[in-house]
Enzyme design. Structure first.
Site, PDB file in Angstrom:
ATOM      1  CB  CYS A  38      -0.881   0.034   1.236  1.00 30.99           C
ATOM      2  SG  CYS A  38      -1.905  -1.420   1.410  1.00 30.99           S
TER       3      CYS A  38
ATOM      4  NE  ARG B  68       4.999   1.526  -1.198  1.00 29.20           N
ATOM      5  CZ  ARG B  68       5.814   1.642  -0.162  1.00 29.20           C
ATOM      6  NH1 ARG B  68       6.975   2.238  -0.313  1.00 29.20           N
ATOM      7  NH2 ARG B  68       5.481   1.190   1.016  1.00 29.20           N
TER       8      ARG B  68
ATOM      9  CD1 TRP C  75      -0.167  -6.139  -3.036  1.00 29.81           C
ATOM     10  CD2 TRP C  75      -0.353  -6.850  -0.930  1.00 29.81           C
ATOM     11  NE1 TRP C  75       0.289  -7.431  -2.983  1.00 29.81           N
ATOM     12  CE2 TRP C  75       0.195  -7.897  -1.712  1.00 29.81           C
ATOM     13  CE3 TRP C  75      -0.561  -7.084   0.432  1.00 29.81           C
ATOM     14  CZ2 TRP C  75       0.529  -9.134  -1.178  1.00 29.81           C
ATOM     15  CZ3 TRP C  75      -0.217  -8.324   0.963  1.00 29.81           C
ATOM     16  CH2 TRP C  75       0.318  -9.330   0.161  1.00 29.81           C
TER      17      TRP C  75
ATOM     18  CG  ASN D 148      -0.017   2.515   3.570  1.00 28.70           C
ATOM     19  OD1 ASN D 148      -1.036   2.460   2.896  1.00 28.70           O
ATOM     20  ND2 ASN D 148       1.112   3.063   3.153  1.00 28.70           N
ATOM     21  N   GLY D 149      -1.208  -0.571   6.736  1.00 28.61           N
ATOM     22  CA  GLY D 149      -0.974  -1.313   7.972  1.00 28.61           C
ATOM     23  C   GLY D 149      -2.143  -2.236   8.264  1.00 28.61           C
TER      24      GLY D 149
ATOM     25  CD  GLU E  74      17.530 -14.052  -6.143  1.00 27.86           C
ATOM     26  OE1 GLU E  74      16.937 -14.448  -5.131  1.00 27.86           O
ATOM     27  OE2 GLU E  74      17.181 -13.034  -6.779  1.00 27.86           O
TER      28      GLU E  74
ATOM     29  CE  LYS F 124      14.367 -12.422  -8.536  1.00 24.06           C
ATOM     30  NZ  LYS F 124      14.946 -11.644  -7.484  1.00 24.06           N
TER      31      LYS F 124
ATOM     32  CD  GLU G 102      10.371 -12.497  -7.545  1.00 19.60           C
ATOM     33  OE1 GLU G 102       9.612 -11.898  -6.787  1.00 19.60           O
ATOM     34  OE2 GLU G 102      11.606 -12.429  -7.458  1.00 19.60           O
TER      35      GLU G 102
ATOM     36  CG  HIS H 163      19.230 -37.314   0.134  1.00 23.54           C
ATOM     37  ND1 HIS H 163      19.597 -38.562   0.600  1.00 23.54           N
ATOM     38  CD2 HIS H 163      20.383 -36.657  -0.077  1.00 23.54           C
ATOM     39  CE1 HIS H 163      20.909 -38.641   0.695  1.00 23.54           C
ATOM     40  NE2 HIS H 163      21.419 -37.484   0.280  1.00 23.54           N
TER      41      HIS H 163
ATOM     42  CE  LYS I  89      11.841  -3.438  -5.531  1.00 22.75           C
ATOM     43  NZ  LYS I  89      12.599  -4.653  -5.917  1.00 22.75           N
TER      44      LYS I  89
HETATM   45  C1  F6R Z   1      12.233 -11.133  -4.923  1.00 24.04           C
HETATM   46  C2  F6R Z   1      11.987 -10.047  -4.028  1.00 24.04           C
HETATM   47  C3  F6R Z   1      11.557 -10.332  -2.628  1.00 24.04           C
HETATM   48  C4  F6R Z   1      12.310  -9.405  -1.667  1.00 24.04           C
HETATM   49  C5  F6R Z   1      11.792  -9.571  -0.235  1.00 24.04           C
HETATM   50  C6  F6R Z   1      12.566  -8.718   0.743  1.00 24.04           C
HETATM   51  O1  F6R Z   1      12.638 -10.686  -6.171  1.00 24.04           O
HETATM   52  O2  F6R Z   1      12.136  -8.934  -4.414  1.00 24.04           O
HETATM   53  O3  F6R Z   1      11.745 -11.667  -2.303  1.00 24.04           O
HETATM   54  O4  F6R Z   1      13.667  -9.703  -1.744  1.00 24.04           O
HETATM   55  O5  F6R Z   1      10.445  -9.227  -0.185  1.00 24.04           O
HETATM   56  O6  F6R Z   1      12.480  -7.369   0.412  1.00 24.04           O
HETATM   57  P1  F6R Z   1      13.511  -6.305   0.961  1.00 24.04           P
HETATM   58  O7  F6R Z   1      14.829  -6.601   0.365  1.00 24.04           O
HETATM   59  O8  F6R Z   1      12.955  -4.985   0.501  1.00 24.04           O
HETATM   60  O9  F6R Z   1      13.523  -6.440   2.451  1.00 24.04           O
END
Ligand code: F6R
Length: 620
Positions: free
Chosen positions: A2, A27, A73, A99-100, A494, A498, A501, A517, A615
């Site tokens: 949000c 975001r 959101w 927000n919250g 990672e 990626k 998502e 395993h 984000k």
């Molecule tokens: C994946 C991604 C998320 C963030 C996670 C932590 O591409 O962006 O997994 O890494 O939400 O976010 P930050 O780094 O902002 O604490």
């Protein structure tokens, strides 16, 4: 997640709010709305979907120069127009964006309904509009407590309402009786006040303010502010005046615009060489074979006394922690672990007072990481930030730390921030290891190779290898496997995150020795297995695991060091430039980022704003 933007001043507020919401889009959100204080009533416009959809419903001539706006959101209640913010009280005289999360929603709502509040949404946030109205209209006690008669006082009404709420909030409130005024309060959800000339702003993210002003005041938890065109007054929620200091937002290199790239994600992948240079600049001392991170403010004596290092993060940031922990433990010979912040904070962890913790975060607002910081501090531990967004909640809570200097990262999928987290943790490794076990000679070798990484990243991106063929296989598959050992196991994790998502293809990452395993049961003829096997001490073992997969019909996409004969083992082999073993994650992650991007593109996904993701994850 949000976002909030609010403005009071002389300008035509509706287009300014819409532009502010656009700057918060990155975001992640699912609906948006604005409220403008124009005349005899608030003009509220809301829309499900994009800010562009909202913009179409906001008339060009919506008059008014004070307003608040929100991107939502969804947490409580589905993605509907009714649930989008802003929310009004019964009479439409008070309007709120929030927000919250309100944790004691059920008892508050029941009591408000009993008093006659009519709820038009399923959200927890709407409670605030009715609760503030309750006190503003002087309806007296709420529950057992006796309250002073503050009828007609907007600041006191907000204060009393919030004293009944359990949870987190960043709110902006307008009162029809007080045109030109916005009341804001923060507890656990960031808010920053922007100061202009005859105009004042409020936003959940400084990025929304940058086109208008760089003079800002970051609100702290437990603060309340009254904004009007002439400036701002602030108080503590529990009473007493409080004046946060005025700060100037730093010019970050790079901008938040897409430029000639079709997507932010691709732009940010290609910004990695420059981002890494910014992170390393002035911090690598090649001659001394050492590193200097001034923001940590730790003397060699203090460094040598560190008993253990704990790195905390979520998602991609956690994957960077895994790499960092391995480097610290092996080079500095100090126990080092990576922890998922959301797990760590709730398991009553033992905090070593001589240990050092790092909270690793791009946004600096991730609720779980911030929660872990508070838990460590409550138990008397030391925690530093490794954060990208300057002035963010984690950076401020930690006080000390290392900024990542990635520049603004707008795509939801993190790329350049990951690389800079890894680079920053290598810098810390070098600084620490040189006070413990690393010789000057070994330190110099480490520093020289680290310094060369940005050019190697550039070199790879100029010729990324046969990614397209790998993309075809991955897009045809039900599930994709990522394997690696040691540092490359973290890179595999990672890569899988990626791909998942951005393309929504189920992706599983395992340390390659673990495949037999259990997960190997999923392999079918043609299953893509992406194997990260750079030229390191574990390469031969990974190669055996790769053969086990191949024997079961898997198609192998191999990421390897250029010139290494292991390339023959891949059905598709993607070379990356050679470097010191330690720095392979900064190179092997690149084809995985491109693979995710191109797979998302081929499948028509919303690359920069994948479904359901945000984000900045400001809820637990
Ligand atoms: C994946 C991604 C998320 C963030 C996670 C932590 O591409 O962006 O997994 O890494 O939400 O976010 P930050 O780094 O902002 O604490």
């Amino acid at each position: 997640m949000c976002g909030i933007i609010g403005y009071t001043g002389k300008r035509d507020v509706a287009p300014l709010l819409v532009q502010g919401l656009r700057r918060l889009e990155y975001r992640g959100y699912d609906s948006a709305g604005i409220a403008v204080a124009g005349g005899r009533r608030f003009e509220v416009r809301k829309e499900v979907g994009r800010v562009a959809d909202l913009e179409r419903t906001v008339e060009a001539n919506l008059p008014g120069s004070t307003g608040i706006a929100h991107t939502r959101w969804a947490t409580h209640g589905g993605v509907t127009k009714e649930n989008a913010h802003p929310h009004l009280d019964n009479e439409g005289r008070i309007v709120v964006v929030h927000n919250g999360i309100i944790e004691n929603m059920a008892p508050l709502k029941a009591r408000l309904i009993a008093e006659g509040a009519i709820f038009r949404s399923e959200t927890d946030s709407e409670i605030l509009a009715h609760l503030i109205a309750h006190f503003y209209h002087g309806y007296g006690s709420f529950g057992d407590s006796i309250v002073p008669d503050i009828a007609g006082d907007p600041v006191e009404a907000v204060r009393l309402a919030l004293s009944r709420v359990r949870g987190t909030w960043g709110i902006a409130v307008m009162f029809l009786d007080h045109p030109g005024m916005i009341i804001a309060a923060r507890n656990g959800s960031p808010l920053v006040i922007g100061l202009g000339d005859g105009e004042t702003f409020i936003a959940s993210d400084p990025h929304a303010l940058v086109p208008y002003t760089r003079r800002v005041m970051f609100m702290a938890d437990g603060e309340l502010a009254q904004l009007d065109a002439s400036g701002v007054q602030t108080w503590r929620l529990d009473g007493g005046a409080h004046t946060p200091s005025i700060e100037t937002l730093e010019e970050e290199w790079g901008d938040g615009e897409q430029g000639d790239f079709p997507h932010f994600m691709l732009k940010e992948i290609h910004e990695q060489p420059e981002a890494l240079r910014q992170c390393l600049s002035g911090r690598v001392l090649v001659e001394e074979g050492a590193a200097k991170l001034g923001g940590l403010d730790l003397s060699p004596r203090e460094l040598v006394d560190i008993s253990r290092v704990t790195l905390l993060g979520c998602g991609t940031s956690y994957h960077a922690c895994l790499v960092g922990a391995m480097a610290i433990e092996q080079l500095a010979r100090i126990p080092a672990t990576a922890e998922i912040a959301s797990e760590f904070r709730h398991r009553n962890p033992v905090i070593d007072p001589h240990g050092l913790h790092f909270a690793v975060s791009q946004s600096g607002e991730t609720a779980d990481t911030l929660g872990a910081v508070k838990e460590i501090q409550r138990k008397g531990g030391r925690v530093m930030g490794a954060v990208n967004v300057v002035g963010s909640s984690i950076a401020r809570s930690c006080g000390r730390g290392v900024y990542l200097h990635s520049g603004p990262e707008m795509a939801v999928a993190s790329t350049k921030a990951y690389s800079n987290m890894v680079a920053a943790l290598y810098l810390f490794t070098l600084q620490l290891a040189r006070t413990t076990h690393l010789s000057a000679h070994a330190g110099r070798e480490f520093a020289e190779h680290l310094q060369a990484i940005p050019s190697l990243v550039e070199q790879y991106l100029a010729d990324p290898g046969p990614i397209d063929e790998a993309v075809r296989w991955v897009c045809e598959s039900k599930v994709t496997f990522f394997l690696g050992r040691g540092l490359s196991a973290s890179v595999a994790a990672e890569g899988a995150l990626k791909l998942m998502e951005v393309s929504y293809i189920p992706s599983i990452a395992y340390p390659s020795g673990e495949m037999k395993h259990g997960p190997i049961a999923l392999l079918e003829k043609g299953s893509p297995v992406i194997c990260i096997a750079p030229d390191d001490a574990l390469k031969a073992k990974t190669a055996s695991n790769l053969q086990e997969c191949r024997a079961r019909g898997a198609r192998i996409i191999l990421v390897h060091t250029a010139g290494d004969p292991i390339a023959e083992l891949g059905d598709v082999s993607i070379p990356v430039p050679a470097t010191l073993e330690w720095f392979t994650p900064l190179l092997t992650v690149l084809p995985l980022q491109l693979l995710a991007y191109k797979a998302g593109l081929a499948l028509g996904r919303d690359i920069d704003r994948p479904r359901n993701l945000a984000k900045s994850v400001t809820v637990e």
